[in-house]
Write a protein that holds these residues in place. Structure first.
Motif, mmCIF file in Angstrom:
data_model
loop_
_atom_site.group_PDB
_atom_site.id
_atom_site.type_symbol
_atom_site.label_atom_id
_atom_site.label_comp_id
_atom_site.label_asym_id
_atom_site.label_seq_id
_atom_site.Cartn_x
_atom_site.Cartn_y
_atom_site.Cartn_z
ATOM 1 N N ILE A 267 0.864 -0.863 -0.081
ATOM 2 C CA ILE A 267 -0.110 -0.115 -0.014
ATOM 3 C C ILE A 267 0.820 1.244 -0.105
ATOM 4 C CG2 ILE A 267 -1.726 1.257 1.233
ATOM 5 C CD1 ILE A 267 -2.247 -1.399 2.742
ATOM 6 N N GLY A 269 -0.017 4.697 1.181
ATOM 7 C CA GLY A 269 -1.252 5.099 1.765
ATOM 8 C C GLY A 269 -1.287 6.492 2.248
ATOM 9 N N GLU A 270 -2.095 6.706 2.975
ATOM 10 C CA GLU A 270 -2.462 8.132 3.474
ATOM 11 C C GLU A 270 -1.124 9.025 4.048
ATOM 12 O OE1 GLU A 270 -5.571 8.257 6.375
ATOM 13 O OE2 GLU A 270 -4.784 10.161 6.889
ATOM 14 N N ASN A 271 -0.351 8.505 4.837
ATOM 15 C CA ASN A 271 0.690 9.115 5.449
ATOM 16 C C ASN A 271 1.607 9.661 4.238
ATOM 17 O OD1 ASN A 271 0.227 9.511 8.348
ATOM 18 N ND2 ASN A 271 0.028 7.091 8.012
ATOM 19 N N PHE A 272 2.086 8.445 3.596
ATOM 20 C CA PHE A 272 3.052 8.925 2.678
ATOM 21 C C PHE A 272 2.518 9.886 1.578
ATOM 22 C CE2 PHE A 272 5.262 8.195 -1.494
ATOM 23 C CZ PHE A 272 6.732 7.774 -1.020
ATOM 24 N N ASN A 273 1.231 9.727 1.111
ATOM 25 C CA ASN A 273 0.522 10.482 0.008
ATOM 26 C C ASN A 273 0.438 12.005 0.531
ATOM 27 O OD1 ASN A 273 0.753 8.751 -2.205
ATOM 28 N ND2 ASN A 273 -1.423 8.048 -1.561
ATOM 29 N N ASN A 274 0.096 12.105 1.734
ATOM 30 C CA ASN A 274 -0.076 13.263 2.487
ATOM 31 C C ASN A 274 0.960 14.153 2.474
ATOM 32 O OD1 ASN A 274 -0.945 15.526 3.849
ATOM 33 N ND2 ASN A 274 -1.520 14.527 5.798
ATOM 34 N N LEU A 326 7.465 5.902 6.611
ATOM 35 C CA LEU A 326 5.939 6.326 6.277
ATOM 36 C C LEU A 326 5.300 5.124 5.561
ATOM 37 C CD1 LEU A 326 5.717 10.110 5.331
ATOM 38 C CD2 LEU A 326 5.405 8.790 7.533
ATOM 39 N N LEU A 327 6.203 4.444 4.637
ATOM 40 C CA LEU A 327 5.569 3.434 3.859
ATOM 41 C C LEU A 327 5.169 2.284 4.852
ATOM 42 C CD1 LEU A 327 7.615 2.831 0.699
ATOM 43 C CD2 LEU A 327 5.066 3.331 0.855
ATOM 44 N N ASP A 330 1.960 3.109 6.838
ATOM 45 C CA ASP A 330 0.839 2.865 5.928
ATOM 46 C C ASP A 330 0.344 1.509 5.882
ATOM 47 O OD1 ASP A 330 0.278 5.397 5.460
ATOM 48 O OD2 ASP A 330 1.428 5.603 3.686
ATOM 49 N N ASN A 331 1.510 0.621 5.803
ATOM 50 C CA ASN A 331 1.210 -1.242 5.756
ATOM 51 C C ASN A 331 0.835 -1.377 7.140
ATOM 52 O OD1 ASN A 331 1.405 -2.037 2.833
ATOM 53 N ND2 ASN A 331 2.851 -0.178 3.101
ATOM 54 N N HIS A 388 4.558 4.321 16.482
ATOM 55 C CA HIS A 388 4.856 3.916 15.324
ATOM 56 C C HIS A 388 6.621 3.970 14.672
ATOM 57 C CE1 HIS A 388 0.781 6.183 15.095
ATOM 58 N NE2 HIS A 388 0.533 4.940 15.182
#
Ligand code: ADP
Ligand code: MG
Length: 714
Positions: A267, A269-274, A326-327, A330-331, A388
């Motif tokens: 994925i 995901g949100e954190n990476f993309n944001n 972050l990847l 997100d996973n 995290h």
């Protein structure tokens, strides 16, 4: 070992039976010499002697003229004649001096012993060949105790023009095992066993690369027929050596990818993309983008990533690390970042927290000085998964630290952690986390390939835009006043200064005194209240270190006097001058690391290397290199040449550098070639089961057995 392997081994044994014979059975060796060969040179069997290669050759194909001689103690041979002999009295005994001439000039031959016998054997005005080391004294060339041969006899003798010189030890020489003795043993060996030397490389490879066959390569390495044949023999044997190492490393890597499971991070995901879309503090460099892509690709597979991330100081590894984390997040996985010192861990913590500001992430730091109450919270949060990202030092390796699901382990400055320590991190997990090792120690690609052929390598080979190259100069201690003036000027401009002293373990007490003396005299030259000085060294308590570091980073002090504890990772952009005391005592890579502490802000930065006047040639080269270039890889190449690969950090862990004939630095082209072919062959036939690879497989397995890689494989 399975049945098939056993059969192959039996075949191999039969093939090389004679080469397995203990060395003392060789005619001319016997038990005493056998013992010496074993102890001094590690030669146990016939086969070891065959693979005992000369480290140089004396070129007796070339005849010098007297007017071509140079005062470099090189071994040379000349044709000419003796025109007169005399005995010269000197303080300590007599010496015999003969005048030797050719059509370009004259020189002296000198004997300190054996006068009577030599005088009788020397003939005047007869053409002779002399051989020996030549030096010049009062602008007259002379050769002490030359080998002399009549030209007429010399022309008829049959010996090889290139005479091998084998590595030796003092004990061997003292016990009468001279180069000539080894040479004779070698001749005997070849007489008895030459038929046993079988080809080890596939025929098509030999044809394609026009390699000399194994048998003649071995012959010519010990008894070169010509310079050309020798060069071909060397090429062939070097290629073979490097080829088999690459074959092993790449196989190991393939197997790891097959066998060692990893968590696939599928994925984005949100954190990476944001973060990527809204919070990137700057545009990534192309190198950063490329490396990030490599990491994402790796972590997307259900096999463990094992990647080395190289990037010069200041190249921007931190953000790459952060985005990889972050990847993981997100996973649904935790990450950790382990740093070698508390100062560094702190800096990472501050840096990553800043990057993560706008995101909703739980980041904490764990070091030796973390308070018990906080420690408890961290342990709990790690276990229940609400933490995290954890940053820390060795403290992360403690048994109490248990992750709920560690998915990515990032290790900064790999040479400070052993491989074993590293794997402690994930002993507790069934599936190991992906591993990213970050280093600012630039390892030349050639070396990285042989050392870490089993790791994947990413390189950030581009600095963020707008950096001004650091200006580096070399100054002698006698110029200190001028250097101090320069510091005052820079401080007046609002900049800060590092002054670093060597602190090297063996002589720690003395070094510590140097540091404190330096600190005192600097304090005198830069007195309060106008100037404020910080000091930082390894003997201070962590809390005191941090306090001093903080004072300096907040600009409350102008000068930081320190040992190499500040070598790694410290980031204070306003510091613009790095002064390195006794710079001759540092290695090149360390000098480069230290210099990397400045040049992080917008201002022009400087590095001043202070040394005494007395410098060895190596030290001079180091200073010149530092002044000439800021390129970490170029510096690493010089370092490698000066020190040899064995000294490079981290290389001790690797047995592969135990090379017989190839030289990683000089033979880098052959290494590249060998690697390309190893890759190609394994791509086509990884288990080496095609008929044309039968010998290859047999030799390969024999090697694996020796180097213990087979354990790993099965
Ligand atoms: P290192 O590789 O030595 O760890 P850092 O990650 O600490 O380097 O980065 C050094 C400095 O460069 C930091 O201040 C960081 O914010 C900055 N930096 C990193 N990447 C870029 C970039 N692409 N553009 C501009 N500045 C960058
Ligand atoms: Mg860093």
């Amino acid at each position: 070992m399975n049945f098939e392997q056993r059969i192959l081994n039996v075949e191999l044994q039969q093939m090389s039976n004679l080469l397995q014979t203990p060395i003392e059975y060789l005619k001319g060796v016997g038990p005493n010499r056998g013992e010496l060969l074993r102890k001094e040179l590690g030669i146990h069997k016939y086969g070891d002697l065959v693979n005992f290669f000369p480290n140089r050759y004396i070129d007796r194909t070339r005849y010098y003229k007297i007017n071509e001689l140079q005062n470099n103690a090189a071994e040379v041979q000349l044709i000419g004649k003796i025109i007169n002999i005399k005995t010269v009295e000197q303080k300590r005994g007599k010496r015999l001096v003969a005048t030797f001439v050719d059509d370009t000039g004259q020189m002296e031959l000198v004997w300190f012993q054996g006068h009577k016998w030599i005088r009788e054997s020397l003939q005047l005005n007869v053409p002779i060949v002399i051989f020996g080391k030549c030096t010049s004294f009062n602008s007259v060339f002379n050769m002490a105790h030359p080998e002399i041969e009549l030209l007429s006899e010399h022309e008829q003798s049959l010996r090889s023009a290139l005479q091998p010189v084998y590595p030796s030890t003092e004990i061997l020489t003292n016990r009468g095992i001279s180069n000539r003795t080894i040479n004779k043993m070698m001749q005997q060996l070849f007489l008895e066993t030459q038929d046993q030397f079988t080809e080890t490389l596939p025929n098509y490879l030999i044809d394609e690369l026009k390699l000399m066959p194994k048998k003649s390569a071995l012959f010519n390495i010990h008894f070169p027929k010509s310079a050309e044949a020798l060069a071909k023999a060397q090429f062939r044997l070097k290629f073979e050596e490097l080829f088999f190492i690459q074959l092993q490393l790449i196989t190991k890597n393939l197997i790891r990818k097959h066998k060692i499971k990893g968590h696939p991070f599928t994925i984005v995901g949100e954190n990476f993309n944001n973060f990527f879309q809204n919070h990137l503090p700057f545009d990534l460099t192309n190198a950063q983008k490329r490396v990030l892509k490599e990491i994402r690709n790796d972590m997307g597979n259900p096999a463990q990533m094992n990647r080395l991330l190289q990037g010069d100081v200041g190249s921007g590894k931190t953000i790459v690390a952060f985005m990889s984390m972050l990847l993981a997040l997100d996973n649904g996985f935790q990450s950790c970042l382990m740093a070698p010192t508390e100062i560094l861990a702190n800096q990472h913590f501050i840096g990553l927290s800043e990057l993560a500001q706008a995101l909703n992430i739980n980041i904490k730091i764990l070091t030796g000085s973390t308070k018990t109450a906080q420690r408890k919270i961290i342990h709990e949060e790690l276990e229940n998964g609400s933490l995290h990202i954890i940053i820390g030092t060795h403290a992360l390796l403690e048994d109490k630290v248990k992750f709920q699901n560690l998915g990515l382990a990032i290790i900064d400055e790999q040479h400070r952690f052993g491989v074993e320590q590293r794997s402690k991190l994930w002993k507790k997990n069934d599936i190991p986390p992906h591993v990213l090792v970050m280093t600012a120690t630039p390892i030349p690609r050639t070396l990285a390939m042989s050392l870490y052929g089993d790791l994947d390598i990413s390189v950030i080979d581009e600095l963020p835009p707008g950096r001004k190259p650091i200006q580096t100069v070399h100054r002698f201690d006698s110029n200190r006043l001028k250097v101090w003036k320069f510091i005052r000027d820079e401080i007046a401009l609002g900049r800060q200064i590092y002054i670093v002293y060597p602190l090297i373990q063996e002589s720690e007490k003395m070094d510590f005194k140097d540091l404190m003396d330096g600190y005192e005299s600097i304090s005198r030259d830069f007195p309060l209240p106008q100037y404020a000085i910080s000091i930082l060294h390894g003997k201070m308590k962590p809390a005191d270190k941090d306090a001093e570091m903080k004072r300096f980073s907040e600009g409350k002090t102008n000068i930081m006097v320190a040992t190499t504890v500040i070598e790694v990772g410290v980031n204070i952009p306003n510091a613009s001058v790095m002064i390195i005391e006794s710079a001759e005592r540092f290695g090149l890579s360390q000098l480069h690391q230290l210099r990397g502490r400045v040049g992080r802000g917008a201002e022009q930065s400087y590095c001043i290397l202070m040394t005494s006047h007395k410098l060895s040639n190596d030290s001079k080269t180091r200073m010149e290199t530092m002044v000439r270039t800021n390129d970490g890889f170029e510096i690493a190449e010089v370092d490698l040449k000066l020190r040899g690969p064995g000294d490079l950090m981290g290389t001790q862990q690797s047995g592969v550098l135990n090379l017989q004939i190839a030289d990683i630095v000089r033979d880098r082209d052959i290494l590249q070639l060998a690697r390309n072919y190893a890759v190609k062959i394994l791509k086509d036939d990884a288990p080496l089961i095609k008929p044309e690879h039968a010998t290859l497989r047999a030799v390969f397995m024999e090697l694996c057995k020796k180097k213990n890689i087979w354990n790993y494989i099965s």
